[in-house]
Design an enzyme around this catalytic site. Structure first.
Site, PDB file in Angstrom:
ATOM      1  N   ASP A 165       0.800  -1.087   0.089  1.00  0.00           N
ATOM      2  CA  ASP A 165      -0.019   0.086  -0.094  1.00  0.00           C
ATOM      3  C   ASP A 165       0.953   1.244  -0.022  1.00  0.00           C
ATOM      4  O   ASP A 165       1.778   1.298   0.676  1.00  0.00           O
ATOM      5  CB  ASP A 165      -0.856  -0.096   1.382  1.00  0.00           C
ATOM      6  CG  ASP A 165      -2.235   0.841   1.186  1.00  0.00           C
ATOM      7  OD1 ASP A 165      -2.196   1.831   0.624  1.00  0.00           O
ATOM      8  OD2 ASP A 165      -3.242   0.348   1.785  1.00  0.00           O
ATOM      9  N   ASP A 179      -2.931   4.559  -2.634  1.00  0.00           N
ATOM     10  CA  ASP A 179      -4.051   5.261  -2.134  1.00  0.00           C
ATOM     11  C   ASP A 179      -4.603   6.485  -2.703  1.00  0.00           C
ATOM     12  O   ASP A 179      -3.828   7.172  -3.328  1.00  0.00           O
ATOM     13  CB  ASP A 179      -3.491   5.592  -0.817  1.00  0.00           C
ATOM     14  CG  ASP A 179      -4.154   5.836   0.478  1.00  0.00           C
ATOM     15  OD1 ASP A 179      -4.975   5.182   0.981  1.00  0.00           O
ATOM     16  OD2 ASP A 179      -4.307   7.058   0.701  1.00  0.00           O
ATOM     17  N   GLU A 194      -6.748   3.081  -5.665  1.00  0.00           N
ATOM     18  CA  GLU A 194      -7.811   3.440  -4.967  1.00  0.00           C
ATOM     19  C   GLU A 194      -8.517   4.491  -5.648  1.00  0.00           C
ATOM     20  O   GLU A 194      -8.029   5.739  -5.352  1.00  0.00           O
ATOM     21  CB  GLU A 194      -7.586   3.544  -3.434  1.00  0.00           C
ATOM     22  CG  GLU A 194      -8.866   4.008  -2.849  1.00  0.00           C
ATOM     23  CD  GLU A 194      -8.647   4.475  -1.592  1.00  0.00           C
ATOM     24  OE1 GLU A 194      -9.563   4.303  -0.415  1.00  0.00           O
ATOM     25  OE2 GLU A 194      -7.713   5.384  -1.262  1.00  0.00           O
ATOM     26  N   ASP A 230     -11.184   0.216   5.545  1.00  0.00           N
ATOM     27  CA  ASP A 230     -11.993   1.300   5.707  1.00  0.00           C
ATOM     28  C   ASP A 230     -13.549   0.997   5.703  1.00  0.00           C
ATOM     29  O   ASP A 230     -14.228   2.058   6.046  1.00  0.00           O
ATOM     30  CB  ASP A 230     -11.731   2.242   4.402  1.00  0.00           C
ATOM     31  CG  ASP A 230     -10.401   3.155   4.595  1.00  0.00           C
ATOM     32  OD1 ASP A 230      -9.927   3.081   5.298  1.00  0.00           O
ATOM     33  OD2 ASP A 230     -10.002   3.152   3.185  1.00  0.00           O
TER      34      ASP A 230
HETATM   35  C1  GLC Z   1      -7.371   5.907   1.627  1.00  0.00           C
HETATM   36  C2  GLC Z   1      -7.226   5.001   2.744  1.00  0.00           C
HETATM   37  C3  GLC Z   1      -7.861   5.195   4.172  1.00  0.00           C
HETATM   38  C4  GLC Z   1      -7.044   6.608   4.393  1.00  0.00           C
HETATM   39  C5  GLC Z   1      -7.165   7.717   3.324  1.00  0.00           C
HETATM   40  C6  GLC Z   1      -6.125   8.746   3.620  1.00  0.00           C
HETATM   41  O1  GLC Z   1      -8.919   5.945   1.709  1.00  0.00           O
HETATM   42  O2  GLC Z   1      -7.684   3.598   2.326  1.00  0.00           O
HETATM   43  O3  GLC Z   1      -7.436   4.313   5.063  1.00  0.00           O
HETATM   44  O4  GLC Z   1      -7.410   7.159   5.628  1.00  0.00           O
HETATM   45  O5  GLC Z   1      -6.905   7.064   2.001  1.00  0.00           O
HETATM   46  O6  GLC Z   1      -4.879   8.071   3.273  1.00  0.00           O
END
Ligand code: GLC
Ligand code: CA
Length: 545
Positions: free
Chosen positions: A101, A202, A256, A325
């Protein structure tokens, strides 16, 4: 379609590990890399082919590792770089890939770049971040952040504001500046050289911001993804990253992509020049009202539309029901009223999702049907998002609403320790766990599930094996069946003259089928049959046509 057969990330099932909560090895109550290493045989037994490892970089943990202080060292609580190398070796020895990640939309405010940047307007690192003058003593614009009311924080030293789409301890990097971009690519290449097999990037869709940072329309702080998600420059950055890091390597990059739609998804995954896969959140948003804290019931017809639209929209999907999340699947979309229904709904939902066309991503504990945690009190919560929400709610007198929201949707539900064994701490730690263990650990744990042939765990293992054995389940086309059926989600996968049909009853009532399926052709089911023209509550059946 044939050439896609040897592409490892389409052939394998991913398993997401949240290291803090997976396995502690030294009794400090915090999961760590040595702990993960000690559980790799389990992952191999389950049939996992790749691990997505949540951030393990040095971090002050304002957002549990999603606030990186040093991209090239391991968080002390998790272990050392030697432990990391050992993890890579041990995974590869079991033919399991490792995907890291990585958070490059922002850093920690304790990252040396930011510490430098905030000292002076003419510091060489100043433009690594996004600074603006205030307007009439207020923020430069009205953007809301994900975690706090405003997306800006004021910095006294230079009397300017910096942008943070998440917490104030997560300043956004300025991707318009080529210097941090090059630093990031160099760092990514060093991880790839170390042996990692790819990245889960991310909030990658947020990298580019609208150059003018315009106000969002509305009053108060306005959440304005139209100005920070999927901006045109995003594609330039993703292409540059691919050329700088991935070209010529057998690695995988999944993004993501918050706010992605079926219309714009193809632009990032389908021409092979940006990302390999993406995460879309239409299913995760299904039970949200005005905000994610306002619950809305599951709507099967909408689910059918969403899945059909995504299966048609892009060549290859990610398939998931949750992640670190999200709340726990079986509590959220299944049924925990009785033990039978917990098991049936957990296995039914897995069947519905993971035999679609795409790559499955399981989240740790899902494979034993872990549930949301009945947090008795705010003091048991750890997550910045939930704690900030509750703080704001206390100020505006909406405590009941917020507490209900946090119990059903809060991210800590996914962070309670992995339930390996019996109480007190479910085999997670010999010390005091950093977050409470779910009180149902006595009934729901891996050791008990291994002993029970009818467990959720054994079903998951059989499901993953079936997907590995059947080309049609990996590479077949998708078509929806029983479109109008109000209780049943059914679909067919077809490949080279073969067809497999999947039937799932998404309700706790019997569901009549228009025609019976043939019992002899059932490849996998979560019930003992009496009838094949009615699906029992949360029954799933995988049938060779
Ligand atoms: C993404 C991650 C989450 C995090 C956010 C900020 O959504 O999955 O866990 O808080 O990014 O980095
Ligand atoms: Ca530890």
């Amino acid at each position: 379609m044939m050439e896609t057969h040897n592409c490892w990330w389409k052939e394998r099932v991913f398993y997401e590990i949240y290291p803090r909560s997976f396995q502690d090895s030294n009794g400090d109550g915090i999961g760590d890399l040595r702990g993960i290493i000690s559980r790799l045989d389990y992952l191999q037994w389950l049939g996992v082919g790749a691990v997505w490892l949540c951030p393990i970089y040095d971090s002050p943990n304002a957002d549990m590792g999603y606030d990186i202080r040093n991209y090239e060292s391991v968080m002390a609580e998790f272990g050392t770089m030697e432990d990391f190398d050992e993890l890579v070796t041990q995974l590869h020895r079991r033919d399991i890939k490792l995907v890291m990640d990585l958070v490059v939309n922002h850093t920690s405010d304790e990252h040396p770049w930011f510490l430098e940047a905030r000292t002076a307007k003419d510091n060489p690192y100043r433009d690594y971040y996004i600074w603006r003058d205030g307007k009439d003593g207020r923020e430069p614009n009205n953007w809301a952040s994900f975690f706090t009311p405003s997306a800006w924080s004021y910095d006294e030293t230079t009397a300017q504001w910096y942008l943070h789409l998440f917490s104030g301890k997560q300043p956004d990097l300025n991707w318009e500046n080529p210097e941090p971009r090059q630093e990031i690519y160099g760092m990514m290449n060093r991880w790839l050289d170390r042996g990692v097999d790819g990245f889960r990037m991310d909030v990658i869709s947020l990298l580019a911001k609208h150059p003018q940072l315009p106000d969002g329309t509305g009053s108060g702080y306005v959440f304005s993804p139209e100005y920070f998600a999927f901006q045109p420059r995003l594609h330039d950055y993703l292409r540059e990253m691919r050329r700088a890091c991935f070209d010529g390597r057998d690695c995988m990059c999944v993004g993501e992509t918050s706010f992605v739609t079926t219309q714009n998804a193809g632009s990032v995954v389908d021409d092979g020049r940006e990302l390999d896969m993406l995460f879309q959140f239409d299913v995760m948003d299904m039970d949200s009202g005005e905000t994610k804290w306002d619950a809305r019931p599951f709507d099967l017809m909408r689910f059918k539309q969403i899945i059909s639209a995504w299966q048609a929209a892009i060549g290859w999907n990610t398939l998931f029901w949750g992640n670190h999340d999200q709340p726990r699947l079986v509590s959220r979309f299944g049924c925990t009223r009785t033990e039978t229904l917990r098991r049936r709904s957990a296995t039914c939902l897995a069947t519905a999702m993971y035999l679609l066309r795409g790559t499955p991503f399981l989240y740790q504990g899902e494979e034993i049907g872990m549930t949301n945690c009945p947090f008795p009190d705010i003091s048991e919560l750890r997550d910045v998002e939930s704690l900030n929400l509750l703080r704001q709610a206390a100020e505006s007198g909406r405590m009941d609403w917020a507490w209900r929201g946090v119990r059903s949707k809060g991210r800590d539900n996914a962070h309670t320790p992995m339930q390996w064994d019996a109480p007190p701490n479910g085999g997670f730690t010999g010390g005091a766990p950093w977050i409470m263990v779910n009180p149902n650990v006595q009934e729901i744990n891996v050791a008990a599930a291994l002993r029970d042939p009818d467990s959720v765990l054994h079903y998951y293992r059989a499901l993953l094996a079936l997907r590995r054995e059947q080309d049609v389940l990996r590479y077949g086309d998708f078509s929806l069946l029983l479109h109008e059926h109000p209780q049943v989600f059914a679909y067919a996968r077809t490949f080279e003259g073969q067809q497999i049909r999947i039937y799932c009853n998404f309700t706790d009532r019997d569901a009549p089928l228009p025609e019976a399926f043939c019992k002899e052709k059932v490849l996998l089911t979560n019930v003992n049959y009496e009838k094949t023209d009615v699906l029992l509550p949360y029954e799933a059946a995988v049938v060779m046509a």
